[in-house]
Design an enzyme around this catalytic site. Structure first.
Site, PDB file in Angstrom:
ATOM      1  N   ARG A 104      -9.397  -3.017   4.650  1.00  0.00           N
ATOM      2  CA  ARG A 104      -9.988  -1.611   4.463  1.00  0.00           C
ATOM      3  C   ARG A 104     -11.077  -1.865   3.409  1.00  0.00           C
ATOM      4  NH1 ARG A 104      -6.123   3.217   2.564  1.00  0.00           N
ATOM      5  NH2 ARG A 104      -5.989   1.892   0.688  1.00  0.00           N
ATOM      6  N   THR A 108     -15.356   3.016   1.774  1.00  0.00           N
ATOM      7  CA  THR A 108     -15.292   4.067   2.409  1.00  0.00           C
ATOM      8  C   THR A 108     -13.839   4.126   3.112  1.00  0.00           C
ATOM      9  OG1 THR A 108     -15.572   2.375   4.329  1.00  0.00           O
ATOM     10  CG2 THR A 108     -17.354   3.192   3.438  1.00  0.00           C
ATOM     11  N   ASP A 200       0.113  -2.060  -3.123  1.00  0.00           N
ATOM     12  CA  ASP A 200      -0.693  -2.779  -2.403  1.00  0.00           C
ATOM     13  C   ASP A 200       0.244  -3.610  -1.701  1.00  0.00           C
ATOM     14  OD1 ASP A 200      -2.082  -4.919  -0.999  1.00  0.00           O
ATOM     15  OD2 ASP A 200      -3.837  -3.786  -1.856  1.00  0.00           O
ATOM     16  N   ASP A 203      -0.759  -7.585  -1.358  1.00  0.00           N
ATOM     17  CA  ASP A 203      -0.677  -8.263  -2.594  1.00  0.00           C
ATOM     18  C   ASP A 203       0.606  -8.640  -2.891  1.00  0.00           C
ATOM     19  OD1 ASP A 203      -3.421  -8.325  -2.990  1.00  0.00           O
ATOM     20  OD2 ASP A 203      -3.608  -6.556  -3.922  1.00  0.00           O
TER      21      ASP A 203
HETATM   22  C1  PRP Z   1      -3.365  -2.239   3.992  1.00  0.00           C
HETATM   23  C2  PRP Z   1      -2.109  -1.928   4.854  1.00  0.00           C
HETATM   24  C3  PRP Z   1      -2.639  -1.565   6.458  1.00  0.00           C
HETATM   25  C4  PRP Z   1      -3.765  -0.784   5.942  1.00  0.00           C
HETATM   26  C5  PRP Z   1      -3.348   0.751   5.737  1.00  0.00           C
HETATM   27  O1  PRP Z   1      -4.161  -3.449   4.386  1.00  0.00           O
HETATM   28  O2  PRP Z   1      -1.562  -3.282   5.301  1.00  0.00           O
HETATM   29  O3  PRP Z   1      -3.233  -2.485   7.044  1.00  0.00           O
HETATM   30  O4  PRP Z   1      -3.992  -1.112   4.098  1.00  0.00           O
HETATM   31  O5  PRP Z   1      -4.434   1.560   5.340  1.00  0.00           O
HETATM   32  P1  PRP Z   1      -5.188   2.771   6.266  1.00  0.00           P
HETATM   33  O6  PRP Z   1      -4.165   3.343   7.040  1.00  0.00           O
HETATM   34  O7  PRP Z   1      -5.857   3.611   5.374  1.00  0.00           O
HETATM   35  O8  PRP Z   1      -6.030   1.862   7.289  1.00  0.00           O
HETATM   36  P2  PRP Z   1      -5.387  -3.859   3.401  1.00  0.00           P
HETATM   37  O9  PRP Z   1      -6.483  -3.544   4.112  1.00  0.00           O
HETATM   38  O10 PRP Z   1      -4.958  -3.519   2.183  1.00  0.00           O
HETATM   39  O11 PRP Z   1      -5.469  -5.254   3.793  1.00  0.00           O
HETATM   40  P3  PRP Z   1      -4.405  -6.479   3.318  1.00  0.00           P
HETATM   41  O12 PRP Z   1      -3.074  -6.321   4.742  1.00  0.00           O
HETATM   42  O13 PRP Z   1      -4.951  -7.940   3.913  1.00  0.00           O
HETATM   43  O14 PRP Z   1      -3.757  -6.637   2.107  1.00  0.00           O
HETATM   44  N1  URA Z   2      -2.301  -0.209   1.716  1.00  0.00           N
HETATM   45  C1  URA Z   2      -1.283  -0.340   1.163  1.00  0.00           C
HETATM   46  O1  URA Z   2      -0.933  -1.666   0.912  1.00  0.00           O
HETATM   47  N2  URA Z   2      -0.528   0.544   0.194  1.00  0.00           N
HETATM   48  C2  URA Z   2      -1.152   1.736   0.319  1.00  0.00           C
HETATM   49  O2  URA Z   2      -0.729   2.322  -0.295  1.00  0.00           O
HETATM   50  C3  URA Z   2      -2.149   2.133   1.235  1.00  0.00           C
HETATM   51  C4  URA Z   2      -2.762   1.082   1.925  1.00  0.00           C
END
Ligand code: PRP
Ligand code: URA
Length: 209
Positions: A104, A108, A200, A203
């Site tokens: 994400r 944005t 997160d 993380d």
């Molecule tokens: C997180 C999560 C989803 C997304 C959800 O990933 O694992 O993929 O955010 O958010 P959304 O519904 O608003 O799209 P992130 O982008 O943090 O990446 P990561 O898994 O690499 O930490």
């Molecule tokens: N992605 C995450 O990992 N946590 C949230 O709460 C939203 C998006």
């Protein structure tokens, strides 16, 4: 309209509460996610088709049932979705695994794609897209779009936690995709995080913060 399956079995809810706690460390977080994914997998696969086969037990020949046809395609959304793959593969060892890399954009909140590799017969399989977090729904919708562009027609979405807005978005854009989720939380904060949520997920799984 797709069906929203809220899998609020007491074991799932209990384990999820431990995951939500900020003091739960990465090792426990990962293990709990794996355990929950195993429990959820039982429901996600509840209606897999069976076929009759003839087998020989130590006592006699008999007819019995086994899973029919090509097995699942499991498609985690990187990174956090990786934490749900092992459990599904434990349940269905013949499943194939594809990967879709999305993150994400922090400004944005729109998903940005950086990787995609799918089984070459993905179109013939039931695809389970997995990602613990369904926040705005942007990442899940992008991943499902991606799969549909490549000919996949039988898709389910498996998440741990969702916000109402994200669930509504997936149901609107992909009314053919059922959602399996352990809990629906209250809302998103200004940074697009689920409230109360668990922070997160990526993380916490990988210990990157
Ligand atoms: C997180 C999560 C989803 C997304 C959800 O990933 O694992 O993929 O955010 O958010 P959304 O519904 O608003 O799209 P992130 O982008 O943090 O990446 P990561 O898994 O690499 O930490
Ligand atoms: N992605 C995450 O990992 N946590 C949230 O709460 C939203 C998006």
């Amino acid at each position: 309209m797709s069906t929203l399956h809220v899998l609020d079995h007491p074991l799932i809810t209990h384990k999820l509460t431990i995951m939500r706690k900020k003091d739960t460390g990465s090792k426990d977080f990962r293990e709990l996610l794996d355990e929950i994914a195993l429990l959820m997998g039982y429901e996600v696969t509840r209606d897999l088709p069976l076929e009759e086969v003839e087998i020989e037990t130590p006592i006699c020949r008999t007819k019995a049932k086994m899973l029919a046809g090509k097995k699942l395609g499991i498609v985690p959304i990187l990174r956090a979705g990786l934490g749900m793959v092992d459990a599904l593969r434990t349940l269905v060892p013949a499943a194939r695994v594809g990967h879709i890399g999305l993150y994400r954009d922090p400004e944005t909140l729109e998903p940005v794609e950086y990787y995609c590799k799918l089984p070459n017969d993905a179109q013939e399989r039931l695809i389970i897209v997995c990602d613990p977090m369904l926040a705005t729904g942007g990442s899940a919708c992008a991943a499902i779009d991606f799969l549909k562009q490549r000919g996949c027609t039988n898709i389910r979405l498996m998440c741990l936690l969702g916000a109402p807005v994200g669930i509504e978005r997936v149901q609107k854009e992909h009314p053919d995709v059922d959602i399996y989720i352990a809990a629906v939380d209250d809302h998103l904060n200004d940074h697009g995080y689920i409230v109360p949520g668990l922070g997160d997920a990526g993380d916490r799984i990988f210990g990157t913060k």
